[in-house]
Design an enzyme around this catalytic site. Sequence first.
Site, PDB file in Angstrom:
ATOM      1  N   ARG A 195      22.255  -5.148   2.532  1.00 21.32           N
ATOM      2  CA  ARG A 195      20.994  -5.782   2.143  1.00 21.32           C
ATOM      3  C   ARG A 195      21.148  -7.275   1.913  1.00 21.32           C
ATOM      4  O   ARG A 195      20.165  -7.936   1.600  1.00 21.32           O
ATOM      5  CB  ARG A 195      20.522  -5.153   0.829  1.00 21.32           C
ATOM      6  CG  ARG A 195      19.416  -4.091   0.996  1.00 21.32           C
ATOM      7  CD  ARG A 195      19.258  -3.494  -0.370  1.00 21.32           C
ATOM      8  NE  ARG A 195      18.003  -2.943  -0.705  1.00 21.32           N
ATOM      9  CZ  ARG A 195      17.747  -1.634  -0.762  1.00 21.32           C
ATOM     10  NH1 ARG A 195      18.636  -0.758  -0.343  1.00 21.32           N
ATOM     11  NH2 ARG A 195      16.593  -1.205  -1.203  1.00 21.32           N
ATOM     12  N   ARG A 222      10.132   8.397  -8.122  1.00 22.88           N
ATOM     13  CA  ARG A 222      11.095   7.406  -8.600  1.00 22.88           C
ATOM     14  C   ARG A 222      10.478   6.484  -9.645  1.00 22.88           C
ATOM     15  O   ARG A 222       9.336   6.072  -9.512  1.00 22.88           O
ATOM     16  CB  ARG A 222      11.615   6.581  -7.415  1.00 22.88           C
ATOM     17  CG  ARG A 222      12.669   7.299  -6.636  1.00 22.88           C
ATOM     18  CD  ARG A 222      12.954   6.648  -5.317  1.00 22.88           C
ATOM     19  NE  ARG A 222      13.224   5.210  -5.414  1.00 22.88           N
ATOM     20  CZ  ARG A 222      13.610   4.477  -4.387  1.00 22.88           C
ATOM     21  NH1 ARG A 222      13.788   5.045  -3.203  1.00 22.88           N
ATOM     22  NH2 ARG A 222      13.818   3.185  -4.528  1.00 22.88           N
ATOM     23  N   LYS A 240      12.951   4.366   6.128  1.00 23.41           N
ATOM     24  CA  LYS A 240      14.376   4.487   6.453  1.00 23.41           C
ATOM     25  C   LYS A 240      14.909   5.867   6.086  1.00 23.41           C
ATOM     26  O   LYS A 240      15.574   6.520   6.881  1.00 23.41           O
ATOM     27  CB  LYS A 240      15.199   3.411   5.706  1.00 23.41           C
ATOM     28  CG  LYS A 240      14.807   1.987   6.041  1.00 23.41           C
ATOM     29  CD  LYS A 240      15.663   0.968   5.308  1.00 23.41           C
ATOM     30  CE  LYS A 240      15.569   1.036   3.796  1.00 23.41           C
ATOM     31  NZ  LYS A 240      14.229   0.747   3.252  1.00 23.41           N
ATOM     32  N   ARG A 270      10.756  -5.794  -5.402  1.00 19.17           N
ATOM     33  CA  ARG A 270      11.638  -5.249  -4.354  1.00 19.17           C
ATOM     34  C   ARG A 270      11.300  -5.891  -3.001  1.00 19.17           C
ATOM     35  O   ARG A 270      12.186  -6.173  -2.202  1.00 19.17           O
ATOM     36  CB  ARG A 270      11.505  -3.724  -4.289  1.00 19.17           C
ATOM     37  CG  ARG A 270      12.221  -3.059  -5.479  1.00 19.17           C
ATOM     38  CD  ARG A 270      11.712  -1.681  -5.780  1.00 19.17           C
ATOM     39  NE  ARG A 270      11.965  -0.728  -4.729  1.00 19.17           N
ATOM     40  CZ  ARG A 270      11.312   0.426  -4.611  1.00 19.17           C
ATOM     41  NH1 ARG A 270      10.384   0.769  -5.499  1.00 19.17           N
ATOM     42  NH2 ARG A 270      11.595   1.245  -3.635  1.00 19.17           N
ATOM     43  N   ARG A 299       4.831   8.116  -2.663  1.00 18.87           N
ATOM     44  CA  ARG A 299       6.072   8.817  -2.303  1.00 18.87           C
ATOM     45  C   ARG A 299       6.489   9.819  -3.375  1.00 18.87           C
ATOM     46  O   ARG A 299       6.457   9.541  -4.565  1.00 18.87           O
ATOM     47  CB  ARG A 299       7.188   7.782  -2.129  1.00 18.87           C
ATOM     48  CG  ARG A 299       8.582   8.384  -2.101  1.00 18.87           C
ATOM     49  CD  ARG A 299       9.595   7.466  -1.502  1.00 18.87           C
ATOM     50  NE  ARG A 299       9.801   6.217  -2.187  1.00 18.87           N
ATOM     51  CZ  ARG A 299      10.530   5.222  -1.705  1.00 18.87           C
ATOM     52  NH1 ARG A 299      11.107   5.332  -0.515  1.00 18.87           N
ATOM     53  NH2 ARG A 299      10.684   4.111  -2.381  1.00 18.87           N
TER      54      ARG A 299
HETATM   55  P1  ADP Z   1      12.431   3.968   2.612  1.00 14.69           P
HETATM   56  O1  ADP Z   1      13.616   4.915   2.642  1.00 14.69           O
HETATM   57  O2  ADP Z   1      12.485   2.952   3.729  1.00 14.69           O
HETATM   58  O3  ADP Z   1      12.228   3.306   1.274  1.00 14.69           O
HETATM   59  P2  ADP Z   1      10.832   6.419   2.866  1.00 14.69           P
HETATM   60  O4  ADP Z   1      11.456   7.078   4.063  1.00 14.69           O
HETATM   61  O5  ADP Z   1      11.141   6.989   1.530  1.00 14.69           O
HETATM   62  O6  ADP Z   1      11.121   4.822   2.891  1.00 14.69           O
HETATM   63  O7  ADP Z   1       9.246   6.400   3.108  1.00 14.69           O
HETATM   64  C1  ADP Z   1       8.357   5.903   2.093  1.00 14.69           C
HETATM   65  C2  ADP Z   1       7.133   6.821   1.999  1.00 14.69           C
HETATM   66  O8  ADP Z   1       6.332   6.679   3.170  1.00 14.69           O
HETATM   67  C3  ADP Z   1       7.471   8.305   1.895  1.00 14.69           C
HETATM   68  O9  ADP Z   1       6.537   8.909   1.020  1.00 14.69           O
HETATM   69  C4  ADP Z   1       7.324   8.826   3.340  1.00 14.69           C
HETATM   70  O10 ADP Z   1       6.914  10.198   3.354  1.00 14.69           O
HETATM   71  C5  ADP Z   1       6.238   7.918   3.883  1.00 14.69           C
HETATM   72  N1  ADP Z   1       6.442   7.546   5.302  1.00 14.69           N
HETATM   73  C6  ADP Z   1       7.614   7.361   5.958  1.00 14.69           C
HETATM   74  N2  ADP Z   1       7.398   6.994   7.242  1.00 14.69           N
HETATM   75  C7  ADP Z   1       6.047   6.937   7.398  1.00 14.69           C
HETATM   76  C8  ADP Z   1       5.181   6.618   8.496  1.00 14.69           C
HETATM   77  N3  ADP Z   1       5.669   6.266   9.687  1.00 14.69           N
HETATM   78  N4  ADP Z   1       3.849   6.671   8.289  1.00 14.69           N
HETATM   79  C9  ADP Z   1       3.344   7.022   7.061  1.00 14.69           C
HETATM   80  N5  ADP Z   1       4.098   7.330   5.994  1.00 14.69           N
HETATM   81  C10 ADP Z   1       5.435   7.292   6.153  1.00 14.69           C
HETATM   82  P1  AMP Z   2      16.452   2.145  -2.282  1.00 11.88           P
HETATM   83  O1  AMP Z   2      16.598   3.584  -2.640  1.00 11.88           O
HETATM   84  O2  AMP Z   2      17.182   1.783  -1.017  1.00 11.88           O
HETATM   85  O3  AMP Z   2      15.012   1.695  -2.276  1.00 11.88           O
HETATM   86  O4  AMP Z   2      17.202   1.320  -3.432  1.00 11.88           O
HETATM   87  C1  AMP Z   2      16.781   1.387  -4.777  1.00 11.88           C
HETATM   88  C2  AMP Z   2      17.412   0.257  -5.585  1.00 11.88           C
HETATM   89  O5  AMP Z   2      18.847   0.413  -5.573  1.00 11.88           O
HETATM   90  C3  AMP Z   2      17.167  -1.155  -5.048  1.00 11.88           C
HETATM   91  O6  AMP Z   2      15.935  -1.718  -5.487  1.00 11.88           O
HETATM   92  C4  AMP Z   2      18.382  -1.894  -5.621  1.00 11.88           C
HETATM   93  O7  AMP Z   2      18.214  -2.188  -6.993  1.00 11.88           O
HETATM   94  C5  AMP Z   2      19.493  -0.857  -5.499  1.00 11.88           C
HETATM   95  N1  AMP Z   2      20.200  -0.929  -4.194  1.00 11.88           N
HETATM   96  C6  AMP Z   2      20.248   0.023  -3.237  1.00 11.88           C
HETATM   97  N2  AMP Z   2      20.991  -0.370  -2.197  1.00 11.88           N
HETATM   98  C7  AMP Z   2      21.418  -1.621  -2.489  1.00 11.88           C
HETATM   99  C8  AMP Z   2      22.208  -2.590  -1.807  1.00 11.88           C
HETATM  100  N3  AMP Z   2      22.728  -2.347  -0.592  1.00 11.88           N
HETATM  101  N4  AMP Z   2      22.445  -3.779  -2.428  1.00 11.88           N
HETATM  102  C9  AMP Z   2      21.954  -4.036  -3.650  1.00 11.88           C
HETATM  103  N5  AMP Z   2      21.194  -3.192  -4.341  1.00 11.88           N
HETATM  104  C10 AMP Z   2      20.917  -1.975  -3.779  1.00 11.88           C
END
Ligand code: ADP
Ligand code: AMP
Length: 216
Positions: free
Chosen positions: A88, A161, A13, A172, A127
Amino acid sequence: MNLILLGPPGAGKGTQARMLAESHGLVQLSTGDMLRAAVAAGTEIGIQAKETMERGELVSDDIVIGIISERIDDPDCADGFLLDGFPRTLAQAEALDEILTQKNKKLDAVIEIRVDDEQLVGRIAGRFTCAKCGEGYHDTFRRPERDGICDKCGGSEFSRRKDDNEETVRSRLQAYHAQTVPLIGYYGESGKLKSVDGMLDIESVNRQIEEALAGL
Ligand code: ADP
Ligand code: AMP
């Protein structure tokens, strides 16, 4: 254009949000980023959210709804925003509908990025992020062009993170399946849902999303 990016943790995302923000001039609104900033700054919200986030559970609806409701009022959101990680829960989705109605705004599409759980664990474990500009990378799937240097800003410090560890990832994912998956039905009924195959590489996922948006 106002969009939601929906999908499990690690689906891509944030990666796609940054690409779409650039190509469409949208503001990326990530509740995860906002909460991490609040934790780092030690604000009241940050103090309340910290331990819940570390356990991989969702923070309370009231907190995130409040954050988003305020942020959407900022002038930079007037030309369009992209919600990343919000809503969410069904309660958050219903609150968002109310907020948008009150503010005379509308939602154009909800992009669901589909990825299998097993793939997510590997994505999250690898990541890392540029500490200066927030650009996202991966140990295997998206390395910087020059090792140790951010492609976007030239920064040389990166961070991982605290909640990107295997144990927290499992909770999660559990939270996603129990509390967020029902939103797929909710937005499916509204006719706004566009699902893309998130198992493909980053560019291919981006192409699918651009195609879905072109059809709006
Ligand atoms: P989210 O925001 O949904 O938690 P991220 O955008 O941070 O996910 O992506 C998670 C990890 O996977 C990052 O390290 C990113 O570089 C990698 N990633 C994102 N999209 C892809 C993909 N289509 N294929 C492989 N790796 C990806
Ligand atoms: P994310 O960066 O989206 O993976 O979010 C990291 C953490 O933040 C999650 O595991 C939750 O603990 C909290 N969080 C982020 N967005 C939300 C949401 N919309 N509702 C509840 N918790 C959230």
